[in-house]
Write a protein that holds these residues in place. Structure first.
Motif, PDB file in Angstrom:
ATOM      1  N   THR A   1      12.926  -4.109   6.595  1.00 14.49           N
ATOM      2  CA  THR A   1      11.738  -3.283   6.371  1.00 14.49           C
ATOM      3  C   THR A   1      10.443  -3.962   6.768  1.00 14.49           C
ATOM      4  OG1 THR A   1      11.420  -4.058   4.094  1.00 14.49           O
ATOM      5  CG2 THR A   1      12.841  -2.111   4.422  1.00 14.49           C
ATOM      6  N   GLY A   2      10.413  -5.295   6.721  1.00  9.21           N
ATOM      7  CA  GLY A   2       9.178  -6.014   7.026  1.00  9.21           C
ATOM      8  C   GLY A   2       8.207  -6.066   5.864  1.00  9.21           C
ATOM      9  N   ASP A   3       8.603  -5.593   4.701  1.00 12.22           N
ATOM     10  CA  ASP A   3       7.719  -5.570   3.532  1.00 12.22           C
ATOM     11  C   ASP A   3       8.507  -6.095   2.334  1.00 12.22           C
ATOM     12  OD1 ASP A   3       6.304  -4.799   1.184  1.00 12.22           O
ATOM     13  OD2 ASP A   3       5.367  -3.130   2.255  1.00 12.22           O
ATOM     14  N   PHE A   4       8.145  -7.297   1.855  1.00  8.65           N
ATOM     15  CA  PHE A   4       8.908  -7.943   0.801  1.00  8.65           C
ATOM     16  C   PHE A   4       8.898  -7.146  -0.497  1.00  8.65           C
ATOM     17  CE2 PHE A   4       9.420 -11.121  -2.627  1.00  8.65           C
ATOM     18  CZ  PHE A   4      10.719 -11.502  -2.339  1.00  8.65           C
ATOM     19  N   HIS A   5       7.729  -6.622  -0.887  1.00  6.90           N
ATOM     20  CA  HIS A   5       7.647  -5.872  -2.146  1.00  6.90           C
ATOM     21  C   HIS A   5       8.441  -4.570  -2.074  1.00  6.90           C
ATOM     22  CE1 HIS A   5       4.920  -8.767  -3.799  1.00  6.90           C
ATOM     23  NE2 HIS A   5       4.149  -8.658  -2.734  1.00  6.90           N
ATOM     24  N   GLU A   6       8.401  -3.928  -0.934  1.00  9.27           N
ATOM     25  CA  GLU A   6       9.202  -2.713  -0.739  1.00  9.27           C
ATOM     26  C   GLU A   6      10.691  -3.061  -0.828  1.00  9.27           C
ATOM     27  OE1 GLU A   6       9.938   1.402   0.162  1.00  9.27           O
ATOM     28  OE2 GLU A   6       8.235   0.307  -0.636  1.00  9.27           O
ATOM     29  N   ALA A   7      11.071  -4.176  -0.219  1.00  8.36           N
ATOM     30  CA  ALA A   7      12.470  -4.614  -0.272  1.00  8.36           C
ATOM     31  C   ALA A   7      12.905  -4.860  -1.712  1.00  8.36           C
ATOM     32  CB  ALA A   7      12.660  -5.880   0.564  1.00  8.36           C
ATOM     33  N   GLN A   8      12.058  -5.524  -2.493  1.00  9.60           N
ATOM     34  CA  GLN A   8      12.389  -5.765  -3.896  1.00  9.60           C
ATOM     35  C   GLN A   8      12.581  -4.446  -4.641  1.00  9.60           C
ATOM     36  OE1 GLN A   8       8.947  -8.236  -4.884  1.00  9.60           O
ATOM     37  NE2 GLN A   8      10.355  -9.922  -5.367  1.00  9.60           N
ATOM     38  N   ASP A   9      11.671  -3.508  -4.415  1.00  9.21           N
ATOM     39  CA  ASP A   9      11.739  -2.215  -5.114  1.00  9.21           C
ATOM     40  C   ASP A   9      13.019  -1.451  -4.778  1.00  9.21           C
ATOM     41  OD1 ASP A   9       9.310  -2.667  -6.327  1.00  9.21           O
ATOM     42  OD2 ASP A   9       8.179  -1.321  -5.015  1.00  9.21           O
ATOM     43  N   VAL A  10      13.325  -1.336  -3.484  1.00 10.77           N
ATOM     44  CA  VAL A  10      14.486  -0.534  -3.111  1.00 10.77           C
ATOM     45  C   VAL A  10      15.790  -1.214  -3.507  1.00 10.77           C
ATOM     46  CG1 VAL A  10      13.306   0.766  -1.295  1.00 10.77           C
ATOM     47  CG2 VAL A  10      14.538  -1.331  -0.688  1.00 10.77           C
ATOM     48  N   VAL A  11      15.823  -2.533  -3.488  1.00 11.04           N
ATOM     49  CA  VAL A  11      17.032  -3.237  -3.914  1.00 11.04           C
ATOM     50  C   VAL A  11      17.245  -3.053  -5.410  1.00 11.04           C
ATOM     51  CG1 VAL A  11      18.091  -5.527  -4.203  1.00 11.04           C
ATOM     52  CG2 VAL A  11      17.099  -4.885  -2.000  1.00 11.04           C
ATOM     53  N   GLN A  12      16.178  -3.148  -6.188  1.00 10.35           N
ATOM     54  CA  GLN A  12      16.324  -2.925  -7.626  1.00 10.35           C
ATOM     55  C   GLN A  12      16.800  -1.505  -7.915  1.00 10.35           C
ATOM     56  OE1 GLN A  12      16.316  -5.118 -10.166  1.00 10.35           O
ATOM     57  NE2 GLN A  12      16.158  -6.598  -8.514  1.00 10.35           N
ATOM     58  N   GLU A  13      16.223  -0.536  -7.217  1.00  9.89           N
ATOM     59  CA  GLU A  13      16.647   0.856  -7.398  1.00  9.89           C
ATOM     60  C   GLU A  13      18.110   1.027  -6.986  1.00  9.89           C
ATOM     61  OE1 GLU A  13      16.806   4.884  -8.253  1.00  9.89           O
ATOM     62  OE2 GLU A  13      15.272   3.423  -8.839  1.00  9.89           O
TER      63      GLU A  13
END
Length: 178
Positions: A25-37
């Motif tokens: 994704t190129g966005d660490f915070h987005e990656a964290q969010d979607v992985v947690q979800e």
């Protein structure tokens, strides 16, 4: 999968999968969010996790689909990329990593996903095809195009041999024979 097995799976996998989604994704915070979800959804479906692909692939696939869905909902998605801070001025990663990130960011989503699964996750073409539900030939095409984009974006490097000679040395006669 029992609660203990799931907890162990989470501990072993969360950082690796978050890193993989960050590259996609190129966005660490987005990656964290979607992985947690994705892990929340996996918890709710832990009895049915796809044994053929494995729980890692299941979580990664769900996280990727969540990221794509979020991206599609953004009205000005391209503007979001441009608003990010420049890693060179904000003390970010070394310039080589920035070049790779830029090359990945400029790829279409499917190319970026296939390249990440192949080069970062170390999956085979067949595993990528199964996880993304693309034909093996399509995965190979995305990988070939990703390699070409990497070559164009990253260009020749000093000291790296191309066409039989190092790129940072002139020819003995001083002429350019390219």
């Amino acid at each position: 999968m029992t609660e203990e097995e799931f907890a162990d799976f989470y501990r072993r996998s969360v950082h690796r999968i978050t890193g993989q989604l960050y590259v996609m994704t190129g966005d660490f915070h987005e990656a964290q969010d979607v992985v947690q979800e994705a892990f929340v959804r996996a918890w709710n479906s832990r009895g049915r996790l796809d044994r053929d692909l494995g729980p890692d692939a299941w979580v990664r696939t769900v996280a990727w689909r969540l990221a794509v869905s979020r991206w599609r909902r953004l009205v000005r998605g391209r503007a979001a990329w441009e608003q990010r801070a420049d890693p060179l001025t904000s003390g970010g990663p070394d310039p080589g990593m920035v070049d790779i990130e830029r090359a990945l960011r400029d790829m279409p989503a499917r190319q970026r996903q296939c390249a990440t699964l192949f080069y970062v996750c170390d999956l085979t073409v067949d595993q990528i095809a199964a996880e993304t539900r693309l034909a093996s030939g399509t995965v190979k095409t995305h990988l070939s195009r990703a390699r070409a984009r990497f070559a164009d974006s990253l260009g020749p490097r000093p000291g790296v041999r191309t066409a039989g000679r190092a790129t940072d040395r002139p020819s003995p006669s001083g002429e350019d024979h390219r």
